[in-house]
Design an enzyme around this catalytic site. Structure first.
Site, mmCIF file in Angstrom:
data_model
loop_
_atom_site.group_PDB
_atom_site.id
_atom_site.type_symbol
_atom_site.label_atom_id
_atom_site.label_comp_id
_atom_site.label_asym_id
_atom_site.label_seq_id
_atom_site.Cartn_x
_atom_site.Cartn_y
_atom_site.Cartn_z
ATOM 1 N N ARG A 136 9.707 -20.551 -1.651
ATOM 2 C CA ARG A 136 10.172 -19.350 -2.364
ATOM 3 C C ARG A 136 9.123 -18.780 -3.324
ATOM 4 N NH1 ARG A 136 15.293 -22.131 -3.092
ATOM 5 N NH2 ARG A 136 16.677 -21.492 -1.401
ATOM 6 N N LYS A 196 2.247 -5.630 -2.338
ATOM 7 C CA LYS A 196 2.830 -5.559 -0.987
ATOM 8 C C LYS A 196 2.122 -6.567 -0.090
ATOM 9 C CE LYS A 196 4.565 -0.887 -0.446
ATOM 10 N NZ LYS A 196 4.496 0.317 0.397
ATOM 11 N N GLU A 221 -9.007 5.654 1.548
ATOM 12 C CA GLU A 221 -7.906 5.418 0.596
ATOM 13 C C GLU A 221 -8.289 5.943 -0.797
ATOM 14 O OE1 GLU A 221 -4.881 4.584 1.326
ATOM 15 O OE2 GLU A 221 -4.884 3.253 3.077
ATOM 16 N N LYS A 246 -4.201 3.375 -8.477
ATOM 17 C CA LYS A 246 -3.237 2.515 -7.775
ATOM 18 C C LYS A 246 -2.381 1.774 -8.810
ATOM 19 C CE LYS A 246 -1.444 0.182 -4.252
ATOM 20 N NZ LYS A 246 -1.584 -0.380 -2.958
ATOM 21 N N GLU A 259 8.852 0.441 -5.106
ATOM 22 C CA GLU A 259 8.891 1.634 -4.268
ATOM 23 C C GLU A 259 10.278 2.272 -4.207
ATOM 24 O OE1 GLU A 259 5.842 2.172 -0.923
ATOM 25 O OE2 GLU A 259 7.730 2.149 0.162
ATOM 26 N N ARG A 288 6.311 5.506 -6.298
ATOM 27 C CA ARG A 288 5.257 4.802 -5.543
ATOM 28 C C ARG A 288 5.086 5.354 -4.132
ATOM 29 N NH1 ARG A 288 4.244 -1.727 -5.250
ATOM 30 N NH2 ARG A 288 2.613 -1.654 -3.690
ATOM 31 N N ASN A 332 2.090 6.954 0.063
ATOM 32 C CA ASN A 332 2.232 7.013 1.520
ATOM 33 C C ASN A 332 1.728 8.329 2.111
ATOM 34 O OD1 ASN A 332 3.380 4.460 1.698
ATOM 35 N ND2 ASN A 332 5.403 5.260 1.169
ATOM 36 N N HIS A 380 0.278 8.416 5.563
ATOM 37 C CA HIS A 380 0.605 7.135 6.199
ATOM 38 C C HIS A 380 1.682 7.215 7.275
ATOM 39 C CE1 HIS A 380 -2.042 5.487 3.255
ATOM 40 N NE2 HIS A 380 -1.812 4.243 3.622
ATOM 41 N N HIS A 410 0.080 5.727 10.295
ATOM 42 C CA HIS A 410 0.540 4.469 10.889
ATOM 43 C C HIS A 410 0.896 4.665 12.357
ATOM 44 C CE1 HIS A 410 1.702 2.009 7.072
ATOM 45 N NE2 HIS A 410 0.485 1.752 7.481
ATOM 46 N N HIS A 430 -7.825 1.056 9.683
ATOM 47 C CA HIS A 430 -6.683 1.586 8.921
ATOM 48 C C HIS A 430 -7.040 2.900 8.199
ATOM 49 C CE1 HIS A 430 -3.006 1.556 6.588
ATOM 50 N NE2 HIS A 430 -3.721 1.680 5.486
#
Ligand SMILES: NC(=O)c1ccc[n+]([C@@H]2O[C@H](COP(=O)([O-])OP(=O)(O)OC[C@H]3O[C@@H](n4cnc5c(N)ncnc54)[C@H](O)[C@@H]3O)[C@@H](O)[C@H]2O)c1
Length: 367
Positions: A121, A143, A185, A225, A235, A239, A243, A246, A250, A265
């Site tokens: 955990r 993330k 980015e 960031k 998010e 936040r 994206n 993205h 993506h 990416h």
């Protein structure tokens, strides 16, 4: 060395991002301060080869000898590798006062971060990003993730690291194409919140910055960031502006995984920003002059891929509709309304996406 503190929890949880040239060698001092029960390292295979001397100086001998090496390729972000890491942690008899150090690009920080955040955990982990993309983006904000069922980052957690160590010297060995991908980015950060950064980036190719200018650009990008994730760690809203580029990006990245011209990416995000800029313009949200500035920044900074893969509009549409950010079967776009200003959760008429897909050769033309 500069330290930026990220505060992600109103109850006081925070971690430092240390940025400088040669910061990795400070890790050993940090470890002797924390005194973990055990320290293990998950290291990008390439870094282990190229930066062996620096690693020797930065990690305890036993940690380095027993480190888990990972191929820095997207296919490593898999359930198989996640299980292999859990098995490694079990063999190493980690407990919850151990420390896991992830050293590599976004592949290693995403995969290693997920393994650390789920084992027992959650075992504390330190991110040591070694690509430009991971330094300005992937390692900050908590993330973690792997790909699943052909969808990028479908499985993951938001778990903050104990620390992030950004050693700019490691970038010396980064291949040029990877550098340009990471720079995309940085361009995105300018586009969503910092107009003056974006205007600056439009002034030259990203390879032509001198070291001190580049350091300042990287630092500003990390600050952006941090500012965004600090306002909204999980998010829930703000936040999502990160994206921008993205949703389309993506989709095209996932689609290109199978093709000969696989995209990095950041390259996919550069195309995604062009597509979503055009989309915002068609939707009447982004004035033509702002679209021109977006387009020229992307082209002049040199972040577009060497070859733009041909894509199948129907497949891209399908992938966009499957995007994780969507809710109630509606696509939620993060778009800019001007260079330096972004909005999230924008819903648009689906005919606009069709139009963008049909007119790709026009908005993909060099400007
Ligand atoms: N978690 C997040 O918030 C977040 C944000 C953006 C991207 N990502 C993820 O990051 C991943 C991409 O990361 P990336 O672009 O860093 O790619 P990567 O980790 O695949 O690294 C790219 C290549 O560079 C090599 N490499 C790494 N550091 C090097 C160095 N200093 N010198 C020489 N070679 C080096 C690697 O071996 C690899 O071949 C994607 O999976 C993406 O989904 C995550």
């Amino acid at each position: 060395m500069t330290r930026i503190t990220v505060e992600t929890d109103p109850r006081g949880a925070r971690y430092d991002v240390s940025i400088g040239h040669g910061t990795l060698t400070e890790l050993i001092t940090e470890l002797s301060r924390i005194r973990p029960t055990k320290t293990v390292a998950v290291i990008d295979r390439r870094i282990a080869e190229v930066h062996a001397v620096t690693l020797n100086r930065s990690l305890p001998r036993e940690t380095l000898d027993e480190a888990f090496l990972i191929d820095g390729s997207e296919s490593s972000k898999s359930t198989e590798m996640l299980i292999a890491l859990w098995e490694y942690f079990a063999r190493q008899r980690l407990d919850r006062r151990s420390v896991i150090i992830n050293i590599g690009g976004g592949v290693v920080t995403d995969l290693g971060g997920l393994a650390a955040s789920t084992y027992m955990r959650g075992v504390p982990f330190i991110q040591v990003p070694t690509t430009l993309l991971a330094q300005v983006d992937a390692s900050i904000g908590g993330k973690t993730g792997i790909n699943f069922g052909g969808v990028k980052n479908l499985i993951g957690t938001v778990t903050q690291p104990s620390a992030v160590v950004v050693d700019l010297m490691l970038l010396n060995s980064l291949p040029e194409r990877e550098f340009r991908s990471g720079f995309a980015e940085i361009v995105k950060h300018g586009m969503i919140v910092d107009r003056s950064l974006a205007e600056r980036l439009a002034s030259r190719d990203c390879r032509d910055w001198n070291t001190s200018d580049l350091d300042a650009i990287v630092l500003r990008s990390i600050e952006i960031k941090k500012e965004v994730v600090q306002k909204d760690p999980f998010e829930g809203g703000h936040r999502k502006i990160l994206n921008f580029g993205h949703t389309f990006g993506h989709a095209i990245e996932s689609d290109a995984l199978k093709s000969e011209d696989a995209l990095l990416h950041g390259e996919a995000i550069a195309i995604g920003m062009l597509a979503e800029g055009q989309l915002a313009h068609e939707a009447g949200m982004l004035p033509a002059a702002e679209l021109d500035l977006l387009r020229s920044t992307i082209w002049k900074s040199g972040v577009m891929p060497p070859v733009v893969p041909t894509f199948n509009p129907a497949r891209i549409r399908e992938l966009v509709l499957k995007d994780k950010k969507n809710t109630h079967a509606r696509v939620k776009w993060s778009l800019i309304t001007a260079v330096g200003t972004a909005r999230y959760d924008v819903e648009l008429d689906s005919a606009l996406l069709d139009k963008i897909l049909d007119t790709a050769p026009v908005w993909l033309a060099r400007s």
